[in-house]
Write a protein that holds these residues in place. Structure first.
Motif, short mmCIF file in Angstrom:
data_model
loop_
_atom_site.label_atom_id
_atom_site.label_comp_id
_atom_site.label_asym_id
_atom_site.label_seq_id
_atom_site.Cartn_x
_atom_site.Cartn_y
_atom_site.Cartn_z
N LYS A 12 0.86 -1.06 0.05
CA LYS A 12 -0.13 -0.01 0.09
C LYS A 12 0.68 1.29 0.09
N ASN A 13 2.11 1.12 0.52
CA ASN A 13 3.00 2.32 0.63
C ASN A 13 3.82 2.32 -0.53
N ILE A 14 3.90 1.69 -1.45
CA ILE A 14 4.85 1.73 -2.69
C ILE A 14 4.05 2.33 -3.92
N GLU A 15 4.68 3.28 -4.60
CA GLU A 15 4.14 3.74 -5.71
C GLU A 15 4.69 2.96 -6.79
N LEU A 16 3.20 2.70 -7.62
CA LEU A 16 3.35 2.09 -8.71
C LEU A 16 4.18 2.54 -10.00
N PRO A 17 4.83 1.53 -10.76
CA PRO A 17 5.92 2.11 -11.65
C PRO A 17 5.64 2.39 -13.10
N TYR A 18 4.11 1.92 -13.38
CA TYR A 18 3.71 1.87 -14.82
C TYR A 18 3.75 3.02 -15.68
N TYR A 35 6.23 -5.52 -18.43
CA TYR A 35 5.87 -6.43 -17.19
C TYR A 35 5.09 -5.69 -16.32
N VAL A 36 4.20 -6.42 -15.66
CA VAL A 36 3.27 -6.07 -14.55
C VAL A 36 3.03 -7.21 -13.54
N GLU A 37 2.44 -6.59 -12.36
CA GLU A 37 2.28 -7.73 -11.20
C GLU A 37 1.27 -7.21 -10.37
N ALA A 38 0.36 -8.21 -10.24
CA ALA A 38 -0.96 -7.92 -9.51
C ALA A 38 -0.75 -8.27 -7.99
N SER A 39 0.30 -9.27 -7.89
CA SER A 39 0.74 -9.76 -6.50
C SER A 39 2.30 -10.03 -6.40
N ARG A 40 2.58 -10.12 -5.19
CA ARG A 40 3.96 -10.69 -4.89
C ARG A 40 4.06 -11.86 -3.94
N GLY A 41 4.98 -12.89 -4.26
CA GLY A 41 5.20 -14.14 -3.40
C GLY A 41 4.38 -14.97 -4.02
N CYS A 42 4.72 -16.27 -3.29
CA CYS A 42 4.22 -17.53 -3.94
C CYS A 42 4.02 -18.49 -2.38
N PRO A 43 2.83 -19.21 -2.43
CA PRO A 43 2.35 -19.69 -1.22
C PRO A 43 3.20 -21.40 -1.23
N PHE A 44 3.66 -21.76 -2.23
CA PHE A 44 4.26 -23.24 -2.23
C PHE A 44 5.76 -22.96 -1.62
N GLU A 45 6.49 -24.10 -1.63
CA GLU A 45 7.59 -24.33 -1.09
C GLU A 45 8.56 -25.16 -1.92
N CYS A 46 8.63 -25.13 -3.06
CA CYS A 46 9.35 -25.80 -4.24
C CYS A 46 10.87 -25.51 -3.73
N ALA A 59 -0.90 -8.93 -2.25
CA ALA A 59 -1.73 -8.55 -3.40
C ALA A 59 -1.71 -6.95 -3.55
N PHE A 60 -1.49 -6.56 -4.68
CA PHE A 60 -1.90 -4.64 -4.83
C PHE A 60 -3.34 -4.62 -4.83
N ASP A 61 -3.68 -3.48 -4.70
CA ASP A 61 -5.08 -3.10 -4.71
C ASP A 61 -5.44 -3.18 -6.12
N ILE A 62 -6.49 -4.09 -6.39
CA ILE A 62 -6.75 -4.43 -7.58
C ILE A 62 -7.28 -3.27 -8.60
N GLU A 63 -8.23 -2.50 -7.84
CA GLU A 63 -8.86 -1.40 -8.50
C GLU A 63 -7.84 -0.46 -9.05
N LEU A 64 -6.76 0.06 -8.18
CA LEU A 64 -5.72 0.79 -8.63
C LEU A 64 -5.03 0.07 -9.76
N PHE A 65 -4.56 -1.30 -9.64
CA PHE A 65 -3.81 -1.99 -10.76
C PHE A 65 -4.52 -1.84 -12.04
N VAL A 66 -5.91 -2.08 -12.06
CA VAL A 66 -6.52 -2.16 -13.30
C VAL A 66 -6.57 -0.94 -13.97
#
Length: 498
Positions: free
Chosen positions: A143-149, A163-174, A187-194
């Protein structure tokens, strides 16, 4: 210019979202900063020249597995010419230790997400405040990060992937993957991202690569993003990395609506062997995976890209071959065959003793030998992978390459082909398309003893799919018979060898 942000991308068509995040969050320092990108094919001394001509006080460099060796050389040159310039490194390749490439000449290293940390470090440098050389970061609030687009230029939008991203991270442990180090998915704010996507679209962006590690983890978000593209007029290209066992009906319904060429889904299968998957802490729901691949193959226009890895702890050639045979039976899609890499920070090293894992300490840190695979077998599989790309994945021989195995084992037959073609070329690089086609033709006719006219017919049909192709000399004797039996004739290609 006080601050230069730079990296060496693996290709010219790629862009660095990381540099744009850093720039977007520089606050009052933004007016004294500039992004300058290069590719790994650029001369290192020329890169140094183009950076130092701005007389920067700080150079921030994004470091990745594909550019770390070049970055080491670049740092050496910059420090020789301008020793007072402060060099700050960040990115996956320096976020975990040990460092296996010499980066001693760098002044500072930011480990972790540097969106806010780079700004604070620049402020400390300008204010002559002391700072640790290695700065370990936690995960900032999105929420505190300015988006780069908005910092993608019109030139980027015209010529390169966005390159774009709606979220960061992964729930798996491969255990082979750096994303397994993340504590959670954010997740980033989806409305702002769209809104940002809409802005990029209005500027002409049509090639989007989502770097989310699990696009279809949050189905609500996934549906919103698919809806965004479904309201747009093709042509466009959207690439998503997805988990293979999570396609509820709402998602399937939307994916089925995309036109040909609009949607690419990358699916990290890695292995279909439950024992091997368990070794590397990778969840494997085989029934769901097969069901979803069948759906994507038969009921959608999505371009599918599947990944398999050679050299996983405990995996034999026979086990890997069964994986490949299974995937080819499920889909005609692209199958990327990669070699296991040992990335600093991952847990894959816990298998080193039990499975005799030996890795190179030179990027890309690939496995050299295991207790199940000899050095020579892995070398053979590297060539197998390259020839698979050139023939199967390229699409140049879409149907004729299948004559190598027909109704038999894909792996065993292509393995023999890769041994044979390497015996003819002694190389996996700089093989022209004409030379490659001639070798395939010879192998099918001379080694596999397949009917010559049948082989020629299949290869000519493959060529017909791409207009403007030239009929090579080795197929010229068969064009008249092909024309007589094919209503399309040879209109799709030129008959004269150029």
């Amino acid at each position: 210019m006080k601050i230069i942000l730079t990296t060496l991308n693996s290709r010219f068509t790629h862009t660095s979202i990381a540099l744009r995040y850093l720039y977007a969050n520089l606050k009052e320092l933004q007016n004294d900063a500039k992004i300058i990108e290069f590719s790994i094919n650029d001369a290192i001394q020329t890169i140094a020249e183009k950076l130092l001509i701005h007389s920067p006080q700080i150079i921030g460099i994004g470091v990745y597995i594909w550019n770390v060796s070049q970055v080491s050389e670049l740092i050496h040159i910059i420090k020789k010419i301008s020793p007072n310039t402060k060099i700050v490194l960040g990115g996956p390749e320096v976020s975990h230790e040990p460092f296996r490439v010499n980066l001693d000449n760098a002044d500072f290293i930011i480990q972790g997400e540097g969106d806010e940390a780079f700004y604070r470090l620049c402020r400390d440098i300008f204010d002559a405040k002391p700072s640790n050389r290695i700065i370990k970061m936690g995960m900032p609030s999105l929420k505190n990060i300015e988006l780069p687009y908005k910092f993608y230029t019109d030139e980027d939008i015209k010529n390169r992937y966005i390159y774009v991203e709606a979220s960061r991270g992964c729930p798996f442990e491969c255990e082979f993957c750096l994303s397994s180090m993340d504590e959670k998915v954010r997740a980033f704010d989806i409305e702002l991202f769209v809104k940002e996507l809409e802005s990029l679209w209005s500027r002409g962006a049509r090639n989007f690569k989502f770097i989310d590690r699990t696009f279809n983890l949050n189905i609500k978000t996934a549906n919103i993003l698919l809806d965004f593209f479904l309201t747009k007029e093709p042509p466009y290209f959207a690439h998503f990395e997805v988990v293979p066992d999570h396609f509820p009906e709402s998602l399937k319904a939307k994916i089925a609506l995309f036109t040909d060429g609009a949607l690419q889904l990358e699916i990290g299968i890695q292995t279909l062997n439950p024992t091997i998957a368990n070794n590397i802490s990778r969840p494997l729901k085989l029934d769901k995976i097969k069901e979803n691949i069948a759906f994507l193959e038969n009921e959608t226009n999505a371009h599918i890209h599947l990944d398999l890895i050679v050299g996983l702890p405990g995996e034999t050639l026979k086990s890997f071959g069964a994986n490949l045979d299974e995937l080819v039976s499920l889909s005609n899609c692209e199958i990327q065959i990669g070699i296991l890499k040992k990335l600093s920070g991952t847990y894959i090293n816990r298998h080193d003793i039990e499975h005799g894992m030996i890795y190179s300490d030179i990027p890309p840190y690939d496995v050299l030998q295991t207790s199940q695979l000899s050095f020579f077998e892995i070398q053979t599989m590297k060539r197998f992978s390259r020839f698979w790309d050139l023939t199967y994945n390229s699409g140049n021989f879409k149907e004729s390459v299948k004559l190598i195995w027909q109704d038999e084992s894909v792996f065993e037959n292509f393995y023999d082909f890769s041994l044979w073609i390497y015996s003819q070329t002694d190389s996996t690089w700089q093989i022209s398309l004409q030379r490659l086609g001639e070798l395939l033709f010879r192998y099918l006719c001379e080694v596999k003893k397949t009917d010559v006219k049948f082989v020629a017919k299949n290869m000519l049909e493959d060529m017909m799919r791409l207009k403007g192709r030239v009929v090579p000399n080795y197929l010229m004797p068969y064009t008249d018979n092909f024309t007589a039996n094919n209503k399309q004739g040879t209109s799709g290609f030129n008959k004269r060898q150029q």
